[in-house]
Scaffold this motif. Sequence first.
Motif, PDB file in Angstrom:
ATOM      1  N   ALA A  38       0.840  -1.209   0.000  1.00  0.00           N
ATOM      2  CA  ALA A  38       0.000   0.000   0.000  1.00  0.00           C
ATOM      3  C   ALA A  38       0.870   1.252   0.000  1.00  0.00           C
ATOM      4  O   ALA A  38       0.572   2.225  -0.706  1.00  0.00           O
ATOM      5  N   ASP A  39       1.958   1.214   0.767  1.00  0.00           N
ATOM      6  CA  ASP A  39       2.860   2.362   0.814  1.00  0.00           C
ATOM      7  C   ASP A  39       3.535   2.597  -0.529  1.00  0.00           C
ATOM      8  O   ASP A  39       3.562   3.721  -1.024  1.00  0.00           O
ATOM      9  N   CYS A  40       4.090   1.539  -1.102  1.00  0.00           N
ATOM     10  CA  CYS A  40       4.806   1.753  -2.358  1.00  0.00           C
ATOM     11  C   CYS A  40       3.843   2.016  -3.514  1.00  0.00           C
ATOM     12  O   CYS A  40       4.201   2.732  -4.454  1.00  0.00           O
ATOM     13  N   LEU A  41       2.627   1.542  -3.448  1.00  0.00           N
ATOM     14  CA  LEU A  41       1.628   1.891  -4.460  1.00  0.00           C
ATOM     15  C   LEU A  41       1.386   3.398  -4.447  1.00  0.00           C
ATOM     16  O   LEU A  41       1.372   4.040  -5.505  1.00  0.00           O
ATOM     17  N   SER A  42       1.259   3.962  -3.276  1.00  0.00           N
ATOM     18  CA  SER A  42       1.068   5.408  -3.152  1.00  0.00           C
ATOM     19  C   SER A  42       2.294   6.173  -3.644  1.00  0.00           C
ATOM     20  O   SER A  42       2.172   7.188  -4.323  1.00  0.00           O
ATOM     21  N   ILE A  43       3.464   5.678  -3.307  1.00  0.00           N
ATOM     22  CA  ILE A  43       4.703   6.346  -3.714  1.00  0.00           C
ATOM     23  C   ILE A  43       4.837   6.343  -5.227  1.00  0.00           C
ATOM     24  O   ILE A  43       5.128   7.381  -5.840  1.00  0.00           O
ATOM     25  N   PHE A  44       4.618   5.197  -5.865  1.00  0.00           N
ATOM     26  CA  PHE A  44       4.775   5.136  -7.320  1.00  0.00           C
ATOM     27  C   PHE A  44       3.676   5.910  -8.037  1.00  0.00           C
ATOM     28  O   PHE A  44       3.928   6.516  -9.081  1.00  0.00           O
ATOM     29  N   ALA A  45       2.480   5.919  -7.493  1.00  0.00           N
ATOM     30  CA  ALA A  45       1.409   6.739  -8.084  1.00  0.00           C
ATOM     31  C   ALA A  45       1.774   8.215  -7.989  1.00  0.00           C
ATOM     32  O   ALA A  45       1.530   8.992  -8.920  1.00  0.00           O
ATOM     33  N   PHE A  46       2.362   8.620  -6.877  1.00  0.00           N
ATOM     34  CA  PHE A  46       2.810  10.003  -6.717  1.00  0.00           C
ATOM     35  C   PHE A  46       3.894  10.335  -7.736  1.00  0.00           C
ATOM     36  O   PHE A  46       3.847  11.383  -8.390  1.00  0.00           O
ATOM     37  N   LEU A  47       4.861   9.446  -7.900  1.00  0.00           N
ATOM     38  CA  LEU A  47       5.932   9.691  -8.874  1.00  0.00           C
ATOM     39  C   LEU A  47       5.390   9.790 -10.288  1.00  0.00           C
ATOM     40  O   LEU A  47       5.837  10.636 -11.068  1.00  0.00           O
ATOM     41  N   VAL A  48       4.432   8.939 -10.631  1.00  0.00           N
ATOM     42  CA  VAL A  48       3.813   9.011 -11.954  1.00  0.00           C
ATOM     43  C   VAL A  48       3.126  10.361 -12.138  1.00  0.00           C
ATOM     44  O   VAL A  48       3.188  10.953 -13.221  1.00  0.00           O
ATOM     45  N   SER A  49       2.489  10.864 -11.089  1.00  0.00           N
ATOM     46  CA  SER A  49       1.815  12.160 -11.212  1.00  0.00           C
ATOM     47  C   SER A  49       2.824  13.299 -11.378  1.00  0.00           C
ATOM     48  O   SER A  49       2.505  14.310 -11.985  1.00  0.00           O
ATOM     49  N   LEU A  50       4.043  13.117 -10.865  1.00  0.00           N
ATOM     50  CA  LEU A  50       5.077  14.133 -11.035  1.00  0.00           C
ATOM     51  C   LEU A  50       5.688  14.094 -12.426  1.00  0.00           C
ATOM     52  O   LEU A  50       6.032  15.133 -12.986  1.00  0.00           O
ATOM     53  N   ASP A  51       5.869  12.886 -12.960  1.00  0.00           N
ATOM     54  CA  ASP A  51       6.509  12.733 -14.271  1.00  0.00           C
ATOM     55  C   ASP A  51       5.815  11.602 -15.031  1.00  0.00           C
ATOM     56  O   ASP A  51       6.173  10.441 -14.888  1.00  0.00           O
ATOM     57  N   THR A  52       4.831  11.979 -15.825  1.00  0.00           N
ATOM     58  CA  THR A  52       4.036  10.983 -16.544  1.00  0.00           C
ATOM     59  C   THR A  52       4.794  10.344 -17.707  1.00  0.00           C
ATOM     60  O   THR A  52       4.331   9.361 -18.268  1.00  0.00           O
ATOM     61  N   GLU A  53       5.970  10.871 -18.029  1.00  0.00           N
ATOM     62  CA  GLU A  53       6.745  10.358 -19.155  1.00  0.00           C
ATOM     63  C   GLU A  53       7.798   9.316 -18.756  1.00  0.00           C
ATOM     64  O   GLU A  53       8.427   8.731 -19.619  1.00  0.00           O
ATOM     65  N   ASP A  54       7.986   9.083 -17.478  1.00  0.00           N
ATOM     66  CA  ASP A  54       9.020   8.148 -17.031  1.00  0.00           C
ATOM     67  C   ASP A  54       8.468   6.720 -17.037  1.00  0.00           C
ATOM     68  O   ASP A  54       7.619   6.379 -16.210  1.00  0.00           O
ATOM     69  N   PRO A  55       8.957   5.883 -17.943  1.00  0.00           N
ATOM     70  CA  PRO A  55       8.416   4.515 -18.034  1.00  0.00           C
ATOM     71  C   PRO A  55       8.720   3.661 -16.805  1.00  0.00           C
ATOM     72  O   PRO A  55       7.964   2.753 -16.480  1.00  0.00           O
ATOM     73  N   ASP A  56       9.818   3.959 -16.103  1.00  0.00           N
ATOM     74  CA  ASP A  56      10.167   3.192 -14.909  1.00  0.00           C
ATOM     75  C   ASP A  56       9.114   3.364 -13.821  1.00  0.00           C
ATOM     76  O   ASP A  56       8.749   2.392 -13.161  1.00  0.00           O
ATOM     77  N   TYR A  57       8.621   4.590 -13.654  1.00  0.00           N
ATOM     78  CA  TYR A  57       7.579   4.815 -12.664  1.00  0.00           C
ATOM     79  C   TYR A  57       6.314   4.027 -13.007  1.00  0.00           C
ATOM     80  O   TYR A  57       5.696   3.415 -12.138  1.00  0.00           O
ATOM     81  N   TRP A  58       5.936   4.055 -14.278  1.00  0.00           N
ATOM     82  CA  TRP A  58       4.742   3.324 -14.718  1.00  0.00           C
ATOM     83  C   TRP A  58       4.923   1.814 -14.527  1.00  0.00           C
ATOM     84  O   TRP A  58       4.009   1.114 -14.095  1.00  0.00           O
ATOM     85  N   TYR A  59       6.099   1.328 -14.876  1.00  0.00           N
ATOM     86  CA  TYR A  59       6.394  -0.095 -14.739  1.00  0.00           C
ATOM     87  C   TYR A  59       6.261  -0.538 -13.279  1.00  0.00           C
ATOM     88  O   TYR A  59       5.585  -1.525 -12.963  1.00  0.00           O
ATOM     89  N   ARG A  60       6.884   0.220 -12.391  1.00  0.00           N
ATOM     90  CA  ARG A  60       6.853  -0.136 -10.975  1.00  0.00           C
ATOM     91  C   ARG A  60       5.438  -0.017 -10.405  1.00  0.00           C
ATOM     92  O   ARG A  60       5.020  -0.840  -9.600  1.00  0.00           O
TER      93      ARG A  60
END
Length: 69
Positions: A38-60
């Motif tokens: 749950a924690d890392c889901l929130s973290i990666f969703a936050f990172l995706v919202s900061l940079d929607t172009e980073d494929p690593d964030y989307w992958y994770r």
Amino acid sequence: DLHHLKIEDLKNAMHMSQEDRESILKIGIAKFGEKHLADCLSIFAFLVSLDTEDPDYWYRLGIVAQESN
């Protein structure tokens, strides 16, 4: 003015340095290793919202979402 809010304004307000994003990414990876999904889901969703172009964030984000069912 919330009635005339633009995406560019949101992106500017949420701007974060690459170094800060990398630190947050490391925290998310550590949380995943500890099975705090749950924690890392929130973290990666936050990172995706900061940079929607980073494929690593989307992958994770996808991996964590799949692990979380």
